[in-house]
Structure formats: C-alpha cells, structure tokens
Write a protein that holds these residues in place. Sequence first.
Motif, PDB file in Angstrom:
ATOM      1  N   GLN A  71       3.662  14.201   8.217  1.00 29.53           N
ATOM      2  CA  GLN A  71       4.746  15.148   8.508  1.00 29.53           C
ATOM      3  C   GLN A  71       4.383  16.561   8.048  1.00 29.53           C
ATOM      4  O   GLN A  71       4.695  17.546   8.724  1.00 29.53           O
ATOM      5  CB  GLN A  71       6.033  14.682   7.830  1.00 29.53           C
ATOM      6  CG  GLN A  71       6.615  13.414   8.459  1.00 29.53           C
ATOM      7  CD  GLN A  71       7.812  12.889   7.701  1.00 29.53           C
ATOM      8  OE1 GLN A  71       8.340  13.554   6.822  1.00 29.53           O
ATOM      9  NE2 GLN A  71       8.242  11.680   8.052  1.00 29.53           N
ATOM     10  N   LYS A  72       3.721  16.676   6.901  1.00 26.61           N
ATOM     11  CA  LYS A  72       3.304  18.000   6.417  1.00 26.61           C
ATOM     12  C   LYS A  72       2.318  18.643   7.384  1.00 26.61           C
ATOM     13  O   LYS A  72       2.408  19.838   7.691  1.00 26.61           O
ATOM     14  CB  LYS A  72       2.663  17.877   5.029  1.00 26.61           C
ATOM     15  CG  LYS A  72       3.665  17.734   3.896  1.00 26.61           C
ATOM     16  CD  LYS A  72       2.985  17.773   2.551  1.00 26.61           C
ATOM     17  CE  LYS A  72       2.451  19.156   2.247  1.00 26.61           C
ATOM     18  NZ  LYS A  72       1.875  19.238   0.869  1.00 26.61           N
ATOM     19  N   GLU A  80       7.085   9.374  -2.969  1.00 28.02           N
ATOM     20  CA  GLU A  80       6.491   8.340  -3.819  1.00 28.02           C
ATOM     21  C   GLU A  80       7.029   8.459  -5.242  1.00 28.02           C
ATOM     22  O   GLU A  80       7.419   7.465  -5.865  1.00 28.02           O
ATOM     23  CB  GLU A  80       4.967   8.468  -3.815  1.00 28.02           C
ATOM     24  CG  GLU A  80       4.238   7.386  -4.586  1.00 28.02           C
ATOM     25  CD  GLU A  80       4.236   6.037  -3.895  1.00 28.02           C
ATOM     26  OE1 GLU A  80       3.994   5.032  -4.589  1.00 28.02           O
ATOM     27  OE2 GLU A  80       4.485   5.985  -2.669  1.00 28.02           O
ATOM     28  N   GLU A  81       7.066   9.679  -5.757  1.00 31.06           N
ATOM     29  CA  GLU A  81       7.566   9.893  -7.110  1.00 31.06           C
ATOM     30  C   GLU A  81       9.057   9.573  -7.192  1.00 31.06           C
ATOM     31  O   GLU A  81       9.531   9.015  -8.197  1.00 31.06           O
ATOM     32  CB  GLU A  81       7.321  11.340  -7.540  1.00 31.06           C
ATOM     33  CG  GLU A  81       5.845  11.675  -7.725  1.00 31.06           C
ATOM     34  CD  GLU A  81       5.624  13.114  -8.131  1.00 31.06           C
ATOM     35  OE1 GLU A  81       6.624  13.825  -8.383  1.00 31.06           O
ATOM     36  OE2 GLU A  81       4.454  13.534  -8.204  1.00 31.06           O
ATOM     37  N   MET A 119       3.250   7.458   1.380  1.00 28.16           N
ATOM     38  CA  MET A 119       2.463   8.669   1.159  1.00 28.16           C
ATOM     39  C   MET A 119       1.844   9.161   2.468  1.00 28.16           C
ATOM     40  O   MET A 119       1.751  10.358   2.725  1.00 28.16           O
ATOM     41  CB  MET A 119       1.367   8.400   0.123  1.00 28.16           C
ATOM     42  CG  MET A 119       1.908   8.059  -1.256  1.00 28.16           C
ATOM     43  SD  MET A 119       0.611   7.557  -2.408  1.00 28.16           S
ATOM     44  CE  MET A 119      -0.287   9.095  -2.580  1.00 28.16           C
ATOM     45  N   LYS A 120       1.418   8.207   3.287  1.00 25.54           N
ATOM     46  CA  LYS A 120       0.798   8.580   4.561  1.00 25.54           C
ATOM     47  C   LYS A 120       1.823   9.276   5.477  1.00 25.54           C
ATOM     48  O   LYS A 120       1.499  10.285   6.117  1.00 25.54           O
ATOM     49  CB  LYS A 120       0.222   7.338   5.245  1.00 25.54           C
ATOM     50  CG  LYS A 120      -0.630   7.673   6.466  1.00 25.54           C
ATOM     51  CD  LYS A 120      -1.165   6.413   7.132  1.00 25.54           C
ATOM     52  CE  LYS A 120      -2.256   5.769   6.308  1.00 25.54           C
ATOM     53  NZ  LYS A 120      -2.925   4.674   7.033  1.00 25.54           N
ATOM     54  N   ALA A 121       3.039   8.758   5.524  1.00 25.99           N
ATOM     55  CA  ALA A 121       4.084   9.379   6.346  1.00 25.99           C
ATOM     56  C   ALA A 121       4.336  10.814   5.886  1.00 25.99           C
ATOM     57  O   ALA A 121       4.491  11.733   6.701  1.00 25.99           O
ATOM     58  CB  ALA A 121       5.372   8.556   6.254  1.00 25.99           C
ATOM     59  N   PRO A 169      -6.261   9.788   4.533  1.00 23.10           N
ATOM     60  CA  PRO A 169      -6.980   8.533   4.243  1.00 23.10           C
ATOM     61  C   PRO A 169      -6.287   7.319   4.842  1.00 23.10           C
ATOM     62  O   PRO A 169      -5.065   7.170   4.740  1.00 23.10           O
ATOM     63  CB  PRO A 169      -6.984   8.480   2.710  1.00 23.10           C
ATOM     64  CG  PRO A 169      -6.868   9.909   2.284  1.00 23.10           C
ATOM     65  CD  PRO A 169      -6.001  10.564   3.309  1.00 23.10           C
ATOM     66  N   ARG A 170      -7.075   6.461   5.462  1.00 19.14           N
ATOM     67  CA  ARG A 170      -6.546   5.265   6.120  1.00 19.14           C
ATOM     68  C   ARG A 170      -5.787   4.361   5.164  1.00 19.14           C
ATOM     69  O   ARG A 170      -4.793   3.743   5.518  1.00 19.14           O
ATOM     70  CB  ARG A 170      -7.696   4.445   6.729  1.00 19.14           C
ATOM     71  CG  ARG A 170      -7.919   4.642   8.189  1.00 19.14           C
ATOM     72  CD  ARG A 170      -8.792   3.549   8.797  1.00 19.14           C
ATOM     73  NE  ARG A 170      -9.730   2.939   7.880  1.00 19.14           N
ATOM     74  CZ  ARG A 170     -11.001   3.322   7.728  1.00 19.14           C
ATOM     75  NH1 ARG A 170     -11.450   4.344   8.406  1.00 19.14           N
ATOM     76  NH2 ARG A 170     -11.798   2.702   6.896  1.00 19.14           N
TER      77      ARG A 170
END
Length: 502
Positions: free
Chosen positions: A384-385, A454-455, A378-380, A371-372
């Motif tokens: 990577q995943k 993030e957590e 979270m996006k990074a 998601p943009r």
Amino acid sequence: MSGKIVVMGLGSGDPGQLTLKVWNGLQGAKHLYVRTEHHPVMDLLRDHQIRYTSFDKVYEAHDSFPEVYAAIARQLLALAKDEAEEIVYAVPGHPMVAESTVSLLREQCEKEQIGLEIIGGESFIDETFTRFGFDPIDGFQLLDASTINPAVLSPQLHIVIGQVYDTFTASDVKLSLMEMYPDDYEVVVGHALGVQGMEQIIRVPLYELDRVEGYGNLSLIWVPRTEDDRVRNRTFARLHEIVATLRSPEGCPWDREQTHQSLRKHLIEETYEMLETIDDDDVEGMQEELGDLLLQIMLHSQMEEETGTFNVYDVVQGLNEKLLFRHPHVFGDSTAKDAEAALKNWEQMKAKEKQLKGEASKRPSVLDGVPRELPALMKAYKYQKKAGKVGFDWDRVEDVLDKVAEELQELREAIIDGQAQGEEEQALEHAQKELGDLLFAAVNVSRFIDVDPEEALVMTNHKFVQRFRYIEEQLRINGKSFDQTDLLEMEQWWQESKRFTP
C-alpha cells in the motif's frame, strides 16, 4: 627551492642516545628550533651553550594539540622561506614516530618548494622493547593516547600507547581499554624509559591506571599481549575463528551438516525471539538473543566463505559502504533537518544505488522489492505504501474507514449467504476472500494514521494475554477451573482486568 628544513631526533630522553650525526648537526646549526624545552637533552645543549628557540609558547596559545602542531608547522615553513637557507628543527625521539609536526611538514614542504631532510634519533619505542623486554617480532601496536579507539585493539599483540601526557589522558586510555580487557588486567606504565635517574616502571591493574603519579611528556603505557579467553572472546576475530572451527572437519557434526535451507527456520525463530525481548523490555535477554541472531549471520557467511564466494568481512564491507552511501546528510554534503528528511534522503540514495547497479530495469513494477517471505500483514502495508507513492491512494482517512465498513458488510453477507446455501467449501472460500479484503482495508487505515499494523497487533496480543491471565488468576483464587465457570463470569473478570491493562 626556497630554504630547507632539517629535522633531527633528540632520542627518547637520555643524552647518551644522541647519534653523532645529530650532535654534530645541533652544534653546527645556525638557526636551531626545538619543539619543546621539556626534554632531558636540553640540559646538554645549555651546558654547551648551544643557542635555540623553542615553540613552547605555541602550546599556551591554542586549545588543542592539532592546533598547536599546525601552528608550529606554519611557523617553520615561514621561517624557512624568510631565511632562505637551512634551519634545524629538533624533536623528541625519532622524527618519524608519533611526531605530528613532521607529518605536516612532509605534506607541505613539497607544495611550498621547501627542502626537507629527516635525520633519525632513537625512538621511545627502542627503549620500550629493551626496558619492557618483549620482542616486536611477536607483533605490536603503537597507538596514540589522544585518539585511542577500542575497536582497533588487538589483544593478541603487544600494545604500546604513547602521548600519555597527564592523568586525564590516562583516564581516557583506561576507559577505552576496559571495553576489551578485564578491570584487573595488569598493565605497565613507563616514565622516562632509559633516562638515568628518572626512569620508573610501574605495574598496576587496569582500574588503577589513572591513579599512577608522574605522567608527562616521557610517559607511555604497555598492555602485554594475551591469549586469555576473557579478552579474546570479546573480539569479532575470535567469533569468526570459532564459527570456522565449528564448520571444519574437526568441528561439530551438527554445524557441518547445516545448509542455508536447513538454517532458514532457525533464522526466523531467532528473529522472533529477539523481537520478544524488545516487547518485554528484557535487556539481558536482548543481549543473548542478539548473539543468537549474529550466530546465524556468521554461519551463513561461513558457508559461503568455504565455497569462495564471499566471507563475513565482505558482508561488513558491503554494509559499511551502503550506510555511507545512503547517509549523505551525515557523511556527505547533503542536509536533513528531521527524521522525515533523512528517510527521504535514504530512499533517494537507495534508488540511485539500484540505478548504478543496473537493477532498475529488472523491476518494472512499482510493487517489486517487497520480500516474498514477509508476514502477510507487513507485506500488505508495504504494498500500500508503494502504491500510495505513485498516487494510487485514498484522499482522506474517512474514505478508508468507509471502505472498512463496506468490507465488513460484505463479510457479513458472505457468512450469512454461506449458512443459507449450505455449500460449506464454497462459502468458506467466499468468506475467506472477504475477510482478507477487510484486513487489507484495516491495514490501509493504519497507514493513514501513521501506525504500524504489526506493532499495533503486537500490542493488542500482549494486552489480550495479560487480561486472559487475569481471568486464569481469578479462577485460581476462587478454586475453579474453566469447566466450572461460564462466559458471563469470565466476561466480568475480563472487564475488571481492564483497570490493570488499559
């Protein structure tokens, strides 16, 4: 056809309820079988010396009602084949109302090429309308006590619950009804309705439902329809109605003016407020924030319902179908021995789902689908995943840690060079890029040690707040303000706080 089964209804209890056709059929039956002897009409058959065979012993041989009903149906089919002629099977009430054995016979007789005729009798439902005094045209539900589900309860309809054989069943019904109705809501228990000398009608608050005595084969429960807000406000239908009213011309001016775009920030805010209750383990707050989040979903769905594109029930349908499709290890033939296998199933079915929808060709990049508007951290992690799944990855966590050290050194050099050159804007841009590289490498470490970044940062933020508030508390105790202390003293308190916030 090999033989025939004629099913006859004995009415809900009183012998006077027998139809003439049924009575004549019982008297003329050469082979008469009854599901149970525990019915008032049996006395009439015995008085007229009408011979019959009951299936009561089948109840003793099995542990559950479905097993009993299946066994009775099997025996009847076998008898019809052996006799190769008509046999009569008599059941309480009306054969087509809450009579599982008849349902099974209807399914199997045609397959076995056995004739089947059903002759109705007065149902317990008829007496329900008469004795409880409500008109079925107002709408009613007929439910089975053994399979009652709170999700199907419709409080704006009269609810009649049959098959309340004993106190344990009544207790299960009570607990199910309490999911929707207040504990003191009045319900009505009926024993042997319409049977002279046996009928009992008992009105009790819901919480006393399983304290009523006399439950048996001829017992049922009536839950009167209601417009009580205490009940209606617990239904999804009421929520849908309220949101539609808010958006209507007669509704709220603010709600009418909203668009998907104007509500965007509210959806984000409500999501973060919900996350805060999770972090604080605030159960009461969580309940409220989940409601606020649900309101956002309802409003967005209502806007599209007004234009005719979709409604909230389409949203629910789509979600249900997705969950069923993506969990073949639960709702299908696949298996998953642990959470990792379940996640693998999910990803496989997700890819298959996109393929079936023709979406695979629309996403040529492995990195597509993130998601943009996700926060950058979270996006990074997700980028990577995705890259790691196709082999673009480090082999060892030690290599990633070396990369973090490398990026940290480059950030140091960028800051020092910027200070030396004095070109503030260009130096800032260079340092910003290097800082981004460092953060990206740190995210990679989190992935290798299976920790959500993030957590992890949320935990650190929480820890920082607790320790900083300790400093503020020490200032208050000592009668100081921030301009009356220094970094050395604050650092001492910071180190002290670690004993309380590890």
